[in-house]
Design a protein around this motif. Structure first.
Motif, mmCIF file in Angstrom:
data_model
loop_
_atom_site.group_PDB
_atom_site.id
_atom_site.type_symbol
_atom_site.label_atom_id
_atom_site.label_comp_id
_atom_site.label_asym_id
_atom_site.label_seq_id
_atom_site.Cartn_x
_atom_site.Cartn_y
_atom_site.Cartn_z
ATOM 1 N N GLU A 471 -7.321 13.627 -5.446
ATOM 2 C CA GLU A 471 -8.081 14.850 -5.674
ATOM 3 C C GLU A 471 -9.572 14.613 -5.493
ATOM 4 N N GLU A 472 -10.341 15.704 -5.533
ATOM 5 C CA GLU A 472 -11.773 15.641 -5.250
ATOM 6 C C GLU A 472 -12.485 14.658 -6.165
ATOM 7 N N GLY A 473 -13.364 13.880 -5.583
ATOM 8 C CA GLY A 473 -14.134 12.894 -6.322
ATOM 9 C C GLY A 473 -13.520 11.517 -6.355
ATOM 10 N N VAL A 474 -12.240 11.403 -6.053
ATOM 11 C CA VAL A 474 -11.569 10.104 -6.042
ATOM 12 C C VAL A 474 -12.072 9.292 -4.848
ATOM 13 N N LYS A 475 -12.338 8.010 -5.066
ATOM 14 C CA LYS A 475 -12.882 7.204 -3.973
ATOM 15 C C LYS A 475 -12.405 5.756 -4.090
ATOM 16 N N ASN A 476 -12.504 5.055 -2.983
ATOM 17 C CA ASN A 476 -12.135 3.641 -2.904
ATOM 18 C C ASN A 476 -10.674 3.393 -3.278
ATOM 19 N N VAL A 477 -9.803 4.327 -2.949
ATOM 20 C CA VAL A 477 -8.375 4.140 -3.197
ATOM 21 C C VAL A 477 -7.699 3.802 -1.871
ATOM 22 N N HIS A 478 -6.938 2.740 -1.885
ATOM 23 C CA HIS A 478 -6.265 2.243 -0.684
ATOM 24 C C HIS A 478 -4.786 2.633 -0.777
ATOM 25 N N VAL A 479 -4.328 3.545 0.097
ATOM 26 C CA VAL A 479 -2.952 4.049 0.081
ATOM 27 C C VAL A 479 -2.278 3.588 1.366
ATOM 28 N N HIS A 480 -1.266 2.735 1.236
ATOM 29 C CA HIS A 480 -0.668 2.201 2.465
ATOM 30 C C HIS A 480 0.801 1.820 2.260
ATOM 31 N N ASP A 481 1.537 1.898 3.344
ATOM 32 C CA ASP A 481 2.934 1.443 3.421
ATOM 33 C C ASP A 481 3.834 2.104 2.386
ATOM 34 N N ASN A 482 3.624 3.403 2.162
ATOM 35 C CA ASN A 482 4.502 4.180 1.295
ATOM 36 C C ASN A 482 5.422 5.048 2.147
ATOM 37 N N ASP A 483 6.671 5.185 1.742
ATOM 38 C CA ASP A 483 7.611 6.037 2.465
ATOM 39 C C ASP A 483 7.588 7.431 1.847
ATOM 40 N N THR A 484 6.977 8.374 2.562
ATOM 41 C CA THR A 484 6.918 9.773 2.113
ATOM 42 C C THR A 484 7.692 10.688 3.061
ATOM 43 N N SER A 485 8.649 10.115 3.796
ATOM 44 C CA SER A 485 9.354 10.872 4.831
ATOM 45 C C SER A 485 10.174 12.027 4.267
ATOM 46 N N MET A 486 10.559 11.977 2.992
ATOM 47 C CA MET A 486 11.356 13.038 2.397
ATOM 48 C C MET A 486 10.513 13.992 1.557
ATOM 49 N N CYS A 487 9.190 13.868 1.605
ATOM 50 C CA CYS A 487 8.299 14.741 0.857
ATOM 51 C C CYS A 487 7.863 15.916 1.728
ATOM 52 N N MET A 488 7.565 17.056 1.110
ATOM 53 C CA MET A 488 7.035 18.196 1.862
ATOM 54 C C MET A 488 5.641 17.882 2.397
ATOM 55 N N ASN A 499 -20.087 9.656 1.611
ATOM 56 C CA ASN A 499 -20.625 8.341 1.927
ATOM 57 C C ASN A 499 -19.499 7.469 2.468
ATOM 58 N N GLU A 500 -19.585 7.076 3.733
ATOM 59 C CA GLU A 500 -18.508 6.341 4.375
ATOM 60 C C GLU A 500 -18.192 5.034 3.643
ATOM 61 N N LYS A 501 -19.182 4.486 2.947
ATOM 62 C CA LYS A 501 -18.967 3.225 2.249
ATOM 63 C C LYS A 501 -17.932 3.364 1.144
ATOM 64 N N TYR A 502 -17.758 4.580 0.623
ATOM 65 C CA TYR A 502 -16.864 4.804 -0.493
ATOM 66 C C TYR A 502 -15.612 5.586 -0.109
ATOM 67 N N LYS A 503 -15.301 5.698 1.139
ATOM 68 C CA LYS A 503 -14.171 6.538 1.528
ATOM 69 C C LYS A 503 -12.839 5.890 1.125
ATOM 70 N N ASN A 504 -11.812 6.723 0.948
ATOM 71 C CA ASN A 504 -10.460 6.237 0.704
ATOM 72 C C ASN A 504 -9.867 5.740 2.021
ATOM 73 N N ILE A 505 -8.938 4.814 1.911
ATOM 74 C CA ILE A 505 -8.310 4.216 3.107
ATOM 75 C C ILE A 505 -6.821 4.543 3.073
ATOM 76 N N LEU A 506 -6.343 5.227 4.091
ATOM 77 C CA LEU A 506 -4.948 5.642 4.168
ATOM 78 C C LEU A 506 -4.358 5.112 5.474
ATOM 79 N N HIS A 507 -3.237 4.406 5.404
ATOM 80 C CA HIS A 507 -2.593 3.961 6.644
ATOM 81 C C HIS A 507 -1.149 3.542 6.416
ATOM 82 N N ASN A 508 -0.355 3.612 7.469
ATOM 83 C CA ASN A 508 1.038 3.187 7.504
ATOM 84 C C ASN A 508 1.909 3.878 6.456
ATOM 85 N N ASN A 509 1.613 5.140 6.189
ATOM 86 C CA ASN A 509 2.442 5.897 5.240
ATOM 87 C C ASN A 509 3.400 6.805 6.006
#
Length: 509
Positions: A471-488, A499-509
């Protein structure tokens, strides 16, 4: 035929010597002779204490030496005679030779009615005859069974210690307890301000409160089964309101109001009907709670963790260093309600809500101590949450709600969120990382290697689940390699941090 004088003398010496040898070589119960060194080992040392039979009897005091009427007929109260038996165990002097304090009280297989007894000395062991059947009523009690007196709002077993005198070594084992007659406020065990004590192998029926410990250290409860719990199972707490920053003359390390290390192993609690009970309440200046293979079923709250503002000390005096191993909290309104806790780590487990009646299954947030660390501020100690593995499901909204600064969720399985939502618009996420309702905005976290939304075909029809929401304001959270294929929805990042230095990182989900 006559023997000559010298032959007769030799014969006497031979006979005497043989008898002497036999006497000097005792025979063991197995018929094996003992060597001379073993014989010496069996002899009391010179000056050993000579005791009367009465003194010998006190090695183990039996409750039968003090109580005459032990049959259950609805009117007996054995509290007075039982207290006398405890007092006999504690009759020895603790401050003068031979420095005797405590001992063993043996309670054979019988039913005994109690209101409240006090344990007035260290080192008391109440040894019962067997953890028997308390679930089928008085006609089928087995082993040693304690029965609460009617309308009992007191404490059945209370250790009489104080914050200035940490008692040591109370042990209670192998018994059944029928607490059906207890009323609100009644408690089975209160071992506040004790250390190195053990309660083991106990079955309880219909208790209000099972166990309280304020202060104290290094105590253990294990192998307990509880049916029909109506109040709070285990309460563990301390007080820092007169220590540390609240009182600079007494450091937190020297604070005698602190509680430290309670271990709960293999505890199985089942709440009474109505989801009103709370299995564990851990709060304020109590640190190091270890749960191992602990079960809580059908409670309003599985475990509640909190810290009052009066604790002060920037959250350092809040509950800390919890270690939970394979907990099973099932069919609860809110299985884990955790606020203002420091350094909590959980491994594996099976955690299920009560469906639409559960807004969340697990909620982690900050209420009074939740300031995030910055370059100019150290932030609060009330941070850091880690859950490795586990299986979670069955909530009206999000299964997991996270609102603390630092967290790790890895290797778990999450399913059946949004059960209260029959529309297609809300889609509550299975994992919701949010500052809502918390003093802290999550600023560092890892969510990885989880399976979300559907578990073995258990997904109810018509339910639209989301995956992971930052949600808004959340930062520096690394979300990766989760299986969400059955989620809406898979992973949604609503943070407006630019600020790009504080962005969240999302990959391989």
């Amino acid at each position: 035929m006559r023997l000559s004088g010298w032959m007769f003398l030799i014969s006497l010496l031979f006979v005497f010597g043989s008898e002497h040898d036999i006497a000097a070589a005792p025979i063991s119960p197995q018929g094996i002779g003992l060597s001379a060194d073993k014989v010496l080992a069996l002899r009391p040392e010179s000056g050993a204490v000579s005791r009367s039979q009465a003194a010998r009897n006190q090695d183990v005091v039996s409750v039968l030496d003090f109580c005459s009427v032990l049959l259950v007929n609805g009117s007996n109260d054995n509290t007075a005679c039982y207290q006398n038996a405890i007092n006999a165990v504690c009759a020895g002097k603790s401050n003068a030779s031979p420095y005797r304090s405590g001992g063993e009280l043996y309670v054979p297989a019988l039913a005994i009615v109690l209101s409240q007894v006090n344990i007035p000395c260290n080192g008391v062991h109440i040894h019962n005859a067997g953890n028997g059947n308390v679930n089928s009523g008085r006609l089928d009690y087995r082993g040693t069974v304690y029965i609460s007196t009617p309308n009992n709002s007191g404490v059945m077993f209370k250790y009489s210690s104080s914050s200035s005198d940490y008692g040591t070594g109370f042990t209670f084992d192998h018994a059944g307890i029928d607490a059906s007659n207890m009323v609100e406020g009644g408690t089975v065990f209160d071992i506040s301000w004790t250390q190195h004590s053990t309660i083991r192998d106990v079955s309880l029926l219909n208790p209000y409160n099972i166990f309280k410990e304020e202060g104290g250290a290094a105590n253990l409860v294990e192998d307990m089964v509880v049916l029909g719990m109506r109040g709070t199972g285990f309460e563990f707490w301390g007080d820092a309101s007169r220590c540390g920053s609240n009182n600079p003359t007494v450091s937190l390390a020297a604070c005698n109001k602190r509680a430290d290390l309670l271990r709960l192993n293999r505890i199985n609690m089942n709440s009474a009907a109505g989801h009103k009970a709370r299995c564990i309440y851990w709060h304020d200046f109590a640190q190091s709670l270890d749960l191992s293979e602990t079960v809580c079923e059908s409670a309003a709250i599985g475990i509640q963790v909190s810290c009052d503002k009066s604790m002060g000390n920037n959250g350092e005096a809040c509950p800390a260093f919890g270690r939970f191993y394979d907990p099973e909290f099932e069919d609860c309104n809110l299985c884990m309600d955790i606020s203002d806790a420091q350094d909590l780590e959980i491994h594996a487990g099976y955690v299920l809500g009560q469906g639409v009646a559960s807004k969340n299954v697990v909620r982690i947030y900050s209420t009074n101590f939740g300031t995030s660390a910055t370059s100019s501020s150290k932030g609060s100690y009330a941070e850091a949450f880690r859950w490795i593995g586990g299986r979670f499901g069955n909530s009206g909204g999000s299964v997991m709600s996270v609102g603390v600064s630092e967290f790790i969720l890895s290797g778990g399985q999450y399913f059946n969120s949004s059960l209260a939502d029959t529309s297609t618009s809300m889609r509550h996420p299975t994992i919701d990382v949010t500052p809502a309702g918390s003093m802290t905005t999550p600023t560092r976290g890892i969510i990885s290697d989880n399976i979300l939304c559907v578990a073995s075909g258990q997904q109810p029809l018509g339910i639209h689940q989301g995956g992971i929401l930052l949600e808004e304001g959340v930062k520096n959270v690394h979300v990766h390699d989760n299986d969400t294929s059955m989620c809406m929805d898979g992973v949604i990042d609503k943070s407006i941090e630019k600020n790009e230095k504080y962005k969240n990182i999302l990959h391989n989900n």
